[in-house]
Structure formats: C-alpha cells, structure tokens
Design an enzyme around this catalytic site. Structure first.
Site, PDB file in Angstrom:
ATOM      1  CB  ILE A  70      -0.935   0.015   1.224  1.00  0.00           C
ATOM      2  CG1 ILE A  70      -1.907  -1.165   1.150  1.00  0.00           C
ATOM      3  CG2 ILE A  70      -1.718   1.315   1.298  1.00  0.00           C
ATOM      4  CD1 ILE A  70      -2.842  -1.267   2.334  1.00  0.00           C
ATOM      5  N   GLY A 127       0.317  -5.314   0.749  1.00  0.00           N
ATOM      6  CA  GLY A 127      -0.894  -5.326  -0.066  1.00  0.00           C
ATOM      7  C   GLY A 127      -0.763  -6.177  -1.312  1.00  0.00           C
ATOM      8  CG  ASP A 130      -3.566  -7.779   1.744  1.00  0.00           C
ATOM      9  OD1 ASP A 130      -3.842  -8.649   2.579  1.00  0.00           O
ATOM     10  OD2 ASP A 130      -3.102  -6.672   2.045  1.00  0.00           O
ATOM     11  CD  GLU A 150       0.140  -6.130   5.450  1.00  0.00           C
ATOM     12  OE1 GLU A 150      -0.476  -6.028   4.376  1.00  0.00           O
ATOM     13  OE2 GLU A 150       0.948  -7.069   5.668  1.00  0.00           O
ATOM     14  CG  ASP A 158      -6.570  -3.570   7.172  1.00  0.00           C
ATOM     15  OD1 ASP A 158      -5.907  -3.657   6.114  1.00  0.00           O
ATOM     16  OD2 ASP A 158      -6.816  -2.491   7.733  1.00  0.00           O
TER      17      ASP A 158
END
Length: 277
Positions: A70, A127, A130, A150, A158
């Site tokens: 991210i 991310g 993810d 993270e 998350d």
C-alpha cells in the site's frame, strides 16, 4: 486497448486471444497501491468480467516489481482523515468504512467470474500479498520475493492476507510469516504452496503464464467459471454441503451446448469450439 485508468492497464496481446492482461501500472512507485488503485481495481475487473471476449485474466506488474504494498502516502492520508474529526466514535466508523472499501477492492478479484492468474516478479509485499492470495492461481519468477509486511508498520494486515493465506499455506506457516514479516523467496513460496511454479526469468514467466492461460481459455467457459465458483463456495461448506451445491450447479449447467461440443470434439479428435460467455 483504450482504458480510463490512472493506475492500471488492460492489454490484449493478440486480437484472436481471450486472455487479457491486467497490469498494475505505477512502475515509478513500484506499483504501490494508491487510493486510485483501490477505486479502479473493482471497475477494471467488472469490465473484464462482463466482456464476453475475456476468458482468463493475467494479473501482473509493470516495471521491476509486482507490487510494493500500500502506498504509504495513501495510508497516512486515510489515517489523517479518520482522525481529523472531533468525535472518536464517528472517526472510527469512517475508518472502518474506508477499510471495508479497500477490502472490497481486493475481494473483487475473487468475485470475478473469470479466473485470475497472478504472474509475480520482483517484490510482492504487504498489499501485494493481499492481492495475490485473492487470485485463483499464482506463478512467479526466480527473482520474486514476498513479505507479509504489515506488522512492521504497526498495523494488523486487514485486506485479506490473514484470512486467505492460511487456507493456501496452512495456519502455522501463515502465522510465522505474518508475525515475523520476514522476506521469503519464490522458491520458498513454491514449497509453501503459495505459487504453483517458479520460472527462471521474467520473460519465461510471461511466456509460461500466457501459455497456461491460453490453455484454460480454450476450455468450456461454463466449466471454467463453474469450477471457480464451486471451489470458492466449498471453502465455507462441509463435504456434504459442497456436494449438494455442485449437484445443484450442474443440474442447471450440465445440459449445455458446451458438453455436446466437448464430446463431439473428443470423438472427432479436433479442438472444441465454445461460444463466448
């Protein structure tokens, strides 16, 4: 092909092919996921899902890396906006909605009817993990490396890694990777089951994944999309419930022109020709 996206690119390398490439296109930022990325990803996937010319989607990254996670500026912006209000409860509710929206962008990969294949080279961090865990199949090049990063940023992952990664690599492995945030290689990713194959180079990865995608694209689109849907749904079911679900699915889909075409092609020793979905 033309597209309205700032952070993504959709490419059809061959006009006769039903394999489309969805490319993370922020190479100067190492394809970090920005707020625009999260807004555009579900739109692009919906567009590809609804396009009858698309059978398989290959997800990759432009430049030297797949995805560095991210975008930190976006992360700071989200945090600042959520904490700018005077009421803590309302600030928390706003932050929860923003997280939910970002989660939905990653889940859009899973919800796309068409299979999405991740082709990972270079960094796949935070991310990026993810994103690939939401894909249906994953391959990487020998230079690829991964990190569930993270915890090093003082946050709990998350966007799906903690939910999807244990189903792929096992609970104990996922726990160790998430708690240590350590970097692991493409070879280890293969040993863990995160990727199905490691290719020697980026060019070999691109050629190999395209060939695999073309092979899937040549199959019945009803069978391919149905297989993805049933496998995803079966994660939430017992074996008995899963069997009942697929029986119901096939009772609606089995008697199709695709079945007749597949049988005819087998008997005549020719390649089947299926209608678009």
């Amino acid at each position: 092909m033309d597209h309205p996206y700032k952070t993504l690119e959709i490419v059809r390398e061959n006009t006769s092919s039903s394999v489309f490439h969805l490319i993370l296109n922020r190479p100067s930022q190492l394809n970090a996921l920005s707020l625009d990325s999260f807004a555009e990803l579900p739109k692009a996937l919906s567009s590809l899902d609804q396009n009858p010319d698309v059978s398989v989607i290959v997800l990759s990254g432009a430049g030297k890396h797949f995805c560095s996670g991210i975008d930190l500026a976006s992360l700071s912006s989200i945090s600042a906006r959520a904490s700018s209000g005077g009421d803590r409860g309302r600030s928390s509710e706003l932050l929860r909605r923003r997280i939910g929206s970002m989660q939905a962008a990653i889940t859009a990969v899973e919800r796309c009817r068409k299979p999405v294949i991740a082709a990972v080279h270079g960094a796949c961090i935070g991310g990026g993990v993810d994103l690939v865990t939401a894909c249906d199949v994953r391959y990487c090049s020998e230079d690829a490396f991964f990190s569930v990063k993270e915890v090093d940023l003082a946050i709990v992952a998350d966007l799906g890694t903690l939910q999807r990664l244990p189903r792929i690599v096992g609970y104990a492995n996922a726990m160790e990777l998430a708690l240590t945030a350590r970097r692991f290689s493409g070879g280890e990713a293969k040993d863990l089951g995160l990727v199905s194959r490691v290719f020697g180079s980026k060019s070999e990865l691109d050629k190999g994944v395209t060939m695999i995608a073309e092979g899937i694209a040549a199959k019945s689109p009803l069978a391919v999309t149905g297989t993805k849907a049933v496998l995803l749904r079966s994660r939430e079911m017992s074996v008995e419930q899963g069997l009942d679900y697929v029986a119901t699915w096939n009772s609606g889909m089995l008697i199709s022109d695709d079945l007749n075409e597949a049988v005819s092609a087998q008997m005549m020793k020719r390649q089947p020709r299926f209608s678009k979905l």
